[in-house]
Scaffold this active site. Structure first.
Site, short mmCIF file in Angstrom:
data_model
loop_
_atom_site.label_atom_id
_atom_site.label_comp_id
_atom_site.label_asym_id
_atom_site.label_seq_id
_atom_site.Cartn_x
_atom_site.Cartn_y
_atom_site.Cartn_z
N VAL A 12 0.84 -1.20 0.00
CA VAL A 12 0.00 0.00 0.00
C VAL A 12 0.88 1.26 0.00
O VAL A 12 0.67 2.18 -0.80
CB VAL A 12 -0.97 0.01 1.22
CG1 VAL A 12 -1.84 1.26 1.20
CG2 VAL A 12 -1.83 -1.24 1.22
N LYS A 103 -7.59 -1.07 10.34
CA LYS A 103 -8.93 -1.37 10.89
C LYS A 103 -8.88 -1.86 12.33
O LYS A 103 -9.73 -1.51 13.16
CB LYS A 103 -9.63 -2.41 10.01
CG LYS A 103 -8.89 -3.73 9.93
CD LYS A 103 -9.10 -4.49 8.66
CE LYS A 103 -7.96 -5.47 8.49
NZ LYS A 103 -7.90 -6.11 7.22
N GLU A 127 -10.23 6.07 5.72
CA GLU A 127 -11.09 5.52 4.67
C GLU A 127 -10.70 4.10 4.24
O GLU A 127 -11.55 3.25 4.00
CB GLU A 127 -11.07 6.45 3.45
CG GLU A 127 -11.97 6.04 2.31
CD GLU A 127 -13.44 6.10 2.69
OE1 GLU A 127 -13.97 7.20 2.88
OE2 GLU A 127 -14.07 5.02 2.80
N VAL A 130 -11.90 0.26 5.82
CA VAL A 130 -13.09 -0.56 5.49
C VAL A 130 -13.29 -0.55 3.98
O VAL A 130 -13.43 0.51 3.37
CB VAL A 130 -14.36 0.01 6.16
CG1 VAL A 130 -15.57 -0.87 5.83
CG2 VAL A 130 -14.19 0.17 7.65
N GLU A 188 -5.55 -12.21 5.34
CA GLU A 188 -4.71 -11.66 6.39
C GLU A 188 -3.49 -12.57 6.58
O GLU A 188 -3.54 -13.75 6.21
CB GLU A 188 -5.48 -11.59 7.72
CG GLU A 188 -6.67 -10.67 7.71
CD GLU A 188 -6.30 -9.22 7.48
OE1 GLU A 188 -5.61 -8.63 8.32
OE2 GLU A 188 -6.70 -8.67 6.44
N ASP A 199 -12.14 -10.06 10.99
CA ASP A 199 -11.81 -8.94 10.10
C ASP A 199 -13.08 -8.17 9.74
O ASP A 199 -13.13 -6.94 9.83
CB ASP A 199 -11.12 -9.51 8.85
CG ASP A 199 -10.86 -8.46 7.79
OD1 ASP A 199 -9.87 -7.72 7.94
OD2 ASP A 199 -11.65 -8.35 6.83
N LYS A 203 -14.33 -4.17 10.77
CA LYS A 203 -14.81 -3.18 9.78
C LYS A 203 -16.23 -2.74 10.12
O LYS A 203 -16.58 -1.56 10.00
CB LYS A 203 -14.72 -3.78 8.38
CG LYS A 203 -13.27 -4.02 7.94
CD LYS A 203 -13.21 -4.91 6.71
CE LYS A 203 -11.79 -5.16 6.25
NZ LYS A 203 -11.68 -6.26 5.29
N1 HSE Z 1 -8.11 -9.83 4.59
C1 HSE Z 1 -8.91 -8.74 4.17
C2 HSE Z 1 -9.98 -9.28 3.23
C3 HSE Z 1 -8.05 -7.69 3.49
O1 HSE Z 1 -9.91 -10.45 2.82
O2 HSE Z 1 -10.91 -8.56 2.91
C4 HSE Z 1 -8.68 -6.34 3.44
O3 HSE Z 1 -8.94 -5.81 4.70
#
Ligand code: HSE
Length: 430
Positions: A12, A103, A127, A130, A188, A199, A203
């Site tokens: 990123v 997150k 931003e 999520v 992840e 996860d 979010k």
């Molecule tokens: N592991 C997360 C997913 C990556 O599969 O959406 C993005 O947050």
């Protein structure tokens, strides 16, 4: 000129550097002045060098970014909760605004971060935390600000959506689909966080906290993952009822009560969320004025996340340039406000139920009798042909029923000697 410092130069971070360079002229016009990358920090300096930045911008000491008085915005992209937390709180303390994609950090430390930002009059934007590049946080803050949010139903985890899509469309096994998701890079580092719904819950905590104006912590969110989902139910529900299975993150109000949950649930093929496949994410929002809207896009990956990070940098830079940064908070934060999340047992839902029974007279009446006693009304019932010596699957759909009633009824039914294996219950979302 606005000076930024980036901490973390992985996929990123390096894409952020690339976008700021390749789109610099349009970004300058949008901000009103130039955005200058003053420092980039990573423990692996070679990752920064690959981006072609001059040596004077490169460091492996994050404190040199935080202590640089000329840096206006700190961009935290290292992930994790410990060091990232120090970086964000320290930056705020030093009067710098922050952009983060983290997150876990934002959902867990909401109160700490936003009360500090409020008192220091700086801004923290998030931003990318999520749905990566899907501008859902901006939408809730700005575009939908007129509305009472009545429900948010999100496909917020790309990995599980990818797995369920492959299981549904290609009969791929759970394990093979997970392996592919890991290889493609959107799972992840510890994929159990994707699979068990953690996860998506992080979010959802962020979206719910924005929508209801106070922190809704992850541990208030009911959570079920996809590891126990059987290919049999995916197939039955699609063939017999036209449903597809999705891991949904839901926050909704019912008679002024708020529920928040992450669980696998069926949606009809007519529902817009059914078209969201593979690693794509979508957020389906109902506001009291706007009605239903859906935002859709790639919820993971360097390009998508960096798009959101750069958008945050642009908006923050514009605020700093025009002298409005920190004059009003980004997140509506009032520590006295509390949002009560109701226990899921009181939530209403429709259900798909699969019983495995012996095939003999009176089975259906026993089952329907117990469901009826618990106020669970059947809307549809289907019995598969019996294979010699095997149990018979009975599929049922229910009208709206209370979760607690359904659980109690199923527990009672599973104790009957006509039941051959544990009954499967999955929710249906309309
Ligand atoms: N592991 C997360 C997913 C990556 O599969 O959406 C993005 O947050």
């Amino acid at each position: 000129m606005i000076n930024i410092g980036i901490i973390g130069c992985g996929t990123v971070g390096s894409t952020v550097i690339n976008i700021l360079d390749k789109n610099s002229s349009i970004i300058r016009k949008r901000v009103g002045c130039e955005i200058n990358i003053k420092k980039v920090c990573d423990k692996d300096l070679s990752r920064i060098r690959e981006s072609g930045l001059p040596e004077k911008c490169i460091t492996d000491d994050y404190m040199s970014v935080l202590n640089d008085p000329e840096i206006d915005i700190v961009v935290e992209l290292i992930g994790g909760k410990t060091l990232a937390n120090d970086i964000v709180l320290n930056s705020i303390e030093k009067g710098k605004s922050v952009v983060t994609a983290n997150k876990a950090l934002i959902s867990e430390n909401w109160d700490k971060i936003f009360s500090a930002a409020l008192s220091k009059k700086v801004l923290v934007y998030f931003e990318a935390s999520v749905g990566a590049g899907i501008p859902v946080i901006q939408a809730l803050h700005e575009g939908l600000a007129a509305n009472r949010i009545q429900s948010i139903v999100g496909i917020l985890n790309g990995t599980t959506n990818f797995i369920l899509t492959k299981m549904t469309d290609e009969n791929m096994s759970f394990e093979a689909a997970l392996k592919t998701a890991c290889k493609l890079g959107f799972a992840e580092a510890d994929p159990s966080l994707d699979i068990d719904g953690s996860d998506a819950a992080q979010k959802l905590s962020i979206l719910a906290s924005i929508s209801f104006g106070s922190h809704i912590s992850v541990n208030k969110i009911y959570k079920e993952g996809i590891s126990r989902v059987s290919p049999l139910d995916i197939k039955y529900a699609r063939d017999k009822f036209g449903f597809v299975l999705k891991l949904l993150a839901i926050v909704k109000t019912e008679d002024k009560r708020i529920f928040a949950a992450v669980y696998p649930a069926f949606v009809s093929t007519e529902h817009p969320l059914s078209t969201v496949e593979n690693e794509y994410n979508a957020v389906y929002i109902n506001g009291d004025s706007v009605g239903d809207i859906m935002l859709y896009g790639k919820g993971a990956g360097g390009g998508s996340a960096a798009s959101a990070v750069v958008a945050d940098i642009i908006d923050l830079s514009r605020n700093i340039y025009y002298g409005t940064a920190g004059k009003f908070p980004y997140v509506l934060y009032d520590k006295r406000m509390k949002t009560k999340i109701q226990d899921i047992s009181k939530m209403n839902s429709k259900y798909y139920i699969r019983f495995s029974t012996v095939d003999r007279p009176g089975v259906l009446s026993k089952i329907s009798g117990i469901l009826g006693k618990r106020h669970v009304s059947i809307s549809s019932c289907f019995q598969e042909e019996r294979q010699r010596g095997q149990s018979v699957p009975i599929l049922m759909l229910t009208h709206l029923a209370k979760e607690g009633d359904v659980k109690r009824a199923i527990k009672e039914i599973d104790d009957l000697d006509i039941i051959k294996s544990k009954t499967v219950v999955l929710r249906i979302v309309e």
